[in-house]
Motif scaffolding. Structure first.
Motif, mmCIF file in Angstrom:
data_model
loop_
_atom_site.group_PDB
_atom_site.id
_atom_site.type_symbol
_atom_site.label_atom_id
_atom_site.label_comp_id
_atom_site.label_asym_id
_atom_site.label_seq_id
_atom_site.Cartn_x
_atom_site.Cartn_y
_atom_site.Cartn_z
ATOM 1 N N SER A 163 0.836 -1.204 0.000
ATOM 2 C CA SER A 163 0.000 0.000 0.000
ATOM 3 C C SER A 163 0.864 1.244 0.000
ATOM 4 C CB SER A 163 -0.915 0.011 1.225
ATOM 5 O OG SER A 163 -1.876 -1.008 1.114
ATOM 6 N N ARG A 171 -2.878 0.204 -4.109
ATOM 7 C CA ARG A 171 -1.951 -0.871 -4.444
ATOM 8 C C ARG A 171 -2.153 -1.124 -5.933
ATOM 9 N NH1 ARG A 171 -2.568 -5.811 -0.282
ATOM 10 N NH2 ARG A 171 -0.512 -6.238 -1.148
ATOM 11 N N HIS A 217 -13.529 0.455 -1.027
ATOM 12 C CA HIS A 217 -12.349 -0.104 -1.681
ATOM 13 C C HIS A 217 -12.761 -0.439 -3.114
ATOM 14 C CE1 HIS A 217 -10.294 -1.536 2.303
ATOM 15 N NE2 HIS A 217 -10.545 -0.242 2.281
ATOM 16 N N ASP A 244 -9.176 -0.150 7.851
ATOM 17 C CA ASP A 244 -9.316 -1.430 7.147
ATOM 18 C C ASP A 244 -8.200 -1.603 6.121
ATOM 19 O OD1 ASP A 244 -11.601 -2.223 8.528
ATOM 20 O OD2 ASP A 244 -12.957 -1.333 7.036
ATOM 21 N N GLU A 245 -7.574 -2.774 6.148
ATOM 22 C CA GLU A 245 -6.474 -3.049 5.223
ATOM 23 C C GLU A 245 -6.990 -3.098 3.788
ATOM 24 O OE1 GLU A 245 -3.174 -6.496 4.176
ATOM 25 O OE2 GLU A 245 -4.536 -6.791 5.852
ATOM 26 N N ALA A 270 -6.713 -4.893 0.851
ATOM 27 C CA ALA A 270 -6.229 -6.216 0.461
ATOM 28 C C ALA A 270 -6.821 -6.622 -0.881
ATOM 29 C CB ALA A 270 -6.610 -7.244 1.531
ATOM 30 N N TYR A 271 -6.232 -7.654 -1.473
ATOM 31 C CA TYR A 271 -6.765 -8.187 -2.742
ATOM 32 C C TYR A 271 -8.185 -8.685 -2.520
ATOM 33 C CZ TYR A 271 -7.302 -10.842 -6.992
ATOM 34 O OH TYR A 271 -7.771 -11.307 -8.188
#
Length: 98
Positions: free
Chosen positions: A9, A44, A66, A93-94, A96-97
Motif C-alpha cells: 500500500s 496498491r 475499496h 481497514d487493510e 487487500a486483494y
C-alpha cells in the motif's frame, strides 16, 4: 514490482485520484448513490494483462470504499473499468486483494 503480486500500500497520487474519478460514475450507478466526497487516500497495484488498481477512497468523514479498477494495455485503447468494490469500510481497514 513482481508480475502478478500486488504492491505494498502506498499513499494515493494524482494519477490514482484520476483513475478513481473515472470509475466514480460506475460505482454511483451500481450503488444508486451520489458521492459528494470521493478522495483516493491509498492504493496498491498489480501487473496482470494490464494493471489492477486497488484504491481506498474516502466517501464521507469516516466512510470508505475499496475499489478494484482494471486498466487494459495501452494498445487496446479501452477505458478503465470498475471490476469490483467493497463498501462500509473504515480508514483502518487493510486494502487487500479482493
Amino acid at each position: 514490482m513482481m508480475c502478478g503480486a500486488p504492491t505494498a500500500s502506498q499513499p494515493a497520487t494524482a494519477e490514482t485520484q484520476a483513475i478513481a474519478d473515472q470509475v466514480k460514475p460506475q460505482l454511483e450507478e451500481q450503488e444508486n448513490k451520489k458521492y459528494a466526497t470521493f478522495k483516493a487516500v491509498e492504493f496498491r497495484s498489480q501487473v496482470v494483462a494490464g494493471m489492477n488498481y486497488f484504491i481506498k477512497v474516502q466517501v464521507d468523514n469516516d466512510e470508505f470504499v475499496h475499489l478494484r479498477v482494471f486498466r487494459s494495455l495501452p494498445h487496446e485503447n479501452k477505458p478503465v473499468a470498475l471490476s469490483s468494490y467493497q463498501t462500509n469500510k473504515a480508514r483502518h481497514d487493510e486494502l487487500a486483494y479482493f
